[in-house]
Design a protein around this motif. Sequence first.
Motif, PDB file in Angstrom:
ATOM      1  N   UNK A 114       0.839  -0.887  -0.050  1.00 32.49           N
ATOM      2  CA  UNK A 114      -0.134  -0.332   0.384  1.00 32.49           C
ATOM      3  C   UNK A 114       0.625   1.121   0.222  1.00 32.49           C
ATOM      4  N   UNK A 115       1.753   1.438   0.152  1.00 32.41           N
ATOM      5  CA  UNK A 115       3.245   1.974   0.184  1.00 32.41           C
ATOM      6  C   UNK A 115       2.290   2.997   1.246  1.00 32.41           C
ATOM      7  N   UNK A 116       2.607   2.684   2.205  1.00 30.51           N
ATOM      8  CA  UNK A 116       2.108   3.017   3.933  1.00 30.51           C
ATOM      9  C   UNK A 116       2.664   3.016   5.140  1.00 30.51           C
ATOM     10  N   UNK A 117       2.303   3.509   6.264  1.00 33.42           N
ATOM     11  CA  UNK A 117       2.603   2.828   7.532  1.00 33.42           C
ATOM     12  C   UNK A 117       0.608   2.033   7.826  1.00 33.42           C
ATOM     13  N   UNK A 118       1.527   1.218   8.673  1.00 34.60           N
ATOM     14  CA  UNK A 118       0.188   0.507   9.119  1.00 34.60           C
ATOM     15  C   UNK A 118       0.233  -0.167  10.643  1.00 34.60           C
ATOM     16  N   UNK A 119      -0.914  -0.101  10.651  1.00 34.45           N
ATOM     17  CA  UNK A 119      -1.038  -0.083  12.865  1.00 34.45           C
ATOM     18  C   UNK A 119      -0.208  -1.849  13.050  1.00 34.45           C
ATOM     19  N   UNK A 120       1.175  -2.061  14.214  1.00 34.85           N
ATOM     20  CA  UNK A 120       0.707  -3.369  14.330  1.00 34.85           C
ATOM     21  C   UNK A 120      -0.705  -4.057  14.580  1.00 34.85           C
ATOM     22  N   UNK A 121      -0.482  -5.701  14.783  1.00 35.51           N
ATOM     23  CA  UNK A 121      -1.426  -6.287  14.119  1.00 35.51           C
ATOM     24  C   UNK A 121      -1.301  -7.172  16.477  1.00 35.51           C
ATOM     25  N   UNK A 122      -2.018  -7.223  17.330  1.00 40.58           N
ATOM     26  CA  UNK A 122      -2.236  -7.377  18.650  1.00 40.58           C
ATOM     27  C   UNK A 122      -1.481  -8.600  19.019  1.00 40.58           C
ATOM     28  N   UNK A 123      -0.757  -9.181  18.085  1.00 38.85           N
ATOM     29  CA  UNK A 123       0.754 -10.431  18.270  1.00 38.85           C
ATOM     30  C   UNK A 123       2.125  -9.717  18.078  1.00 38.85           C
ATOM     31  N   UNK A 124       1.795  -8.700  17.155  1.00 41.05           N
ATOM     32  CA  UNK A 124       3.198  -8.261  17.261  1.00 41.05           C
ATOM     33  C   UNK A 124       3.616  -7.186  18.788  1.00 41.05           C
ATOM     34  N   UNK A 125       2.566  -6.662  18.903  1.00 50.44           N
ATOM     35  CA  UNK A 125       2.110  -5.265  20.771  1.00 50.44           C
ATOM     36  C   UNK A 125       1.827  -6.710  21.356  1.00 50.44           C
ATOM     37  N   UNK A 126       1.931  -8.094  21.182  1.00 55.08           N
ATOM     38  CA  UNK A 126       2.323  -8.898  22.377  1.00 55.08           C
ATOM     39  C   UNK A 126       3.823  -8.859  22.337  1.00 55.08           C
ATOM     40  N   UNK A 127       4.467  -9.703  20.869  1.00 60.63           N
ATOM     41  CA  UNK A 127       5.640 -10.041  21.225  1.00 60.63           C
ATOM     42  C   UNK A 127       6.706  -8.779  21.653  1.00 60.63           C
TER      43      UNK A 127
END
Length: 143
Positions: A114-127
């Motif tokens: 998409x060529x843009x920032x994204x939100x962290x997934x809940x799994x990434x945040x937990x990691x």
Amino acid sequence: MGAFVADVALRWSDMDAFGHVNHARTITLLEEARADLLFTEAERRGLDGMAEGMVVARVVVDYHSPLVYSSRSLQVRMSVRDLKAASFVVDYTAFAQEAVATAETLMVPYDLGAGRPRRLTSEERAFLAEFQLDTPEPELRGA
């Protein structure tokens, strides 16, 4: 969990004409340590998305003593702070014989398609939350 520690090999070619590891090479060594955490360790735990798009939005390095080539690896201790929906900060303390540098990078997950920032997934945040410190590291900046 606490800090993540990565060992990064120093190379003779990392030194500059002044006999110490220059700034650009130091940034690369920190990047190698960060990749060990955000890509290798995350992938080992089943999180492939971080390796598919993560960008540095800001980097700050404070040097405490010259880093010179040695056959020993550079030990880089990393922790996470300011964990938000779409960004986080990685703090580093790099050790040779002693703490030679402290640094921080503001990281932003990025959707390459998409060529843009994204939100962290809940799994990434937990990691990432596993590497937050309950108590701050000793302050070395400006030492």
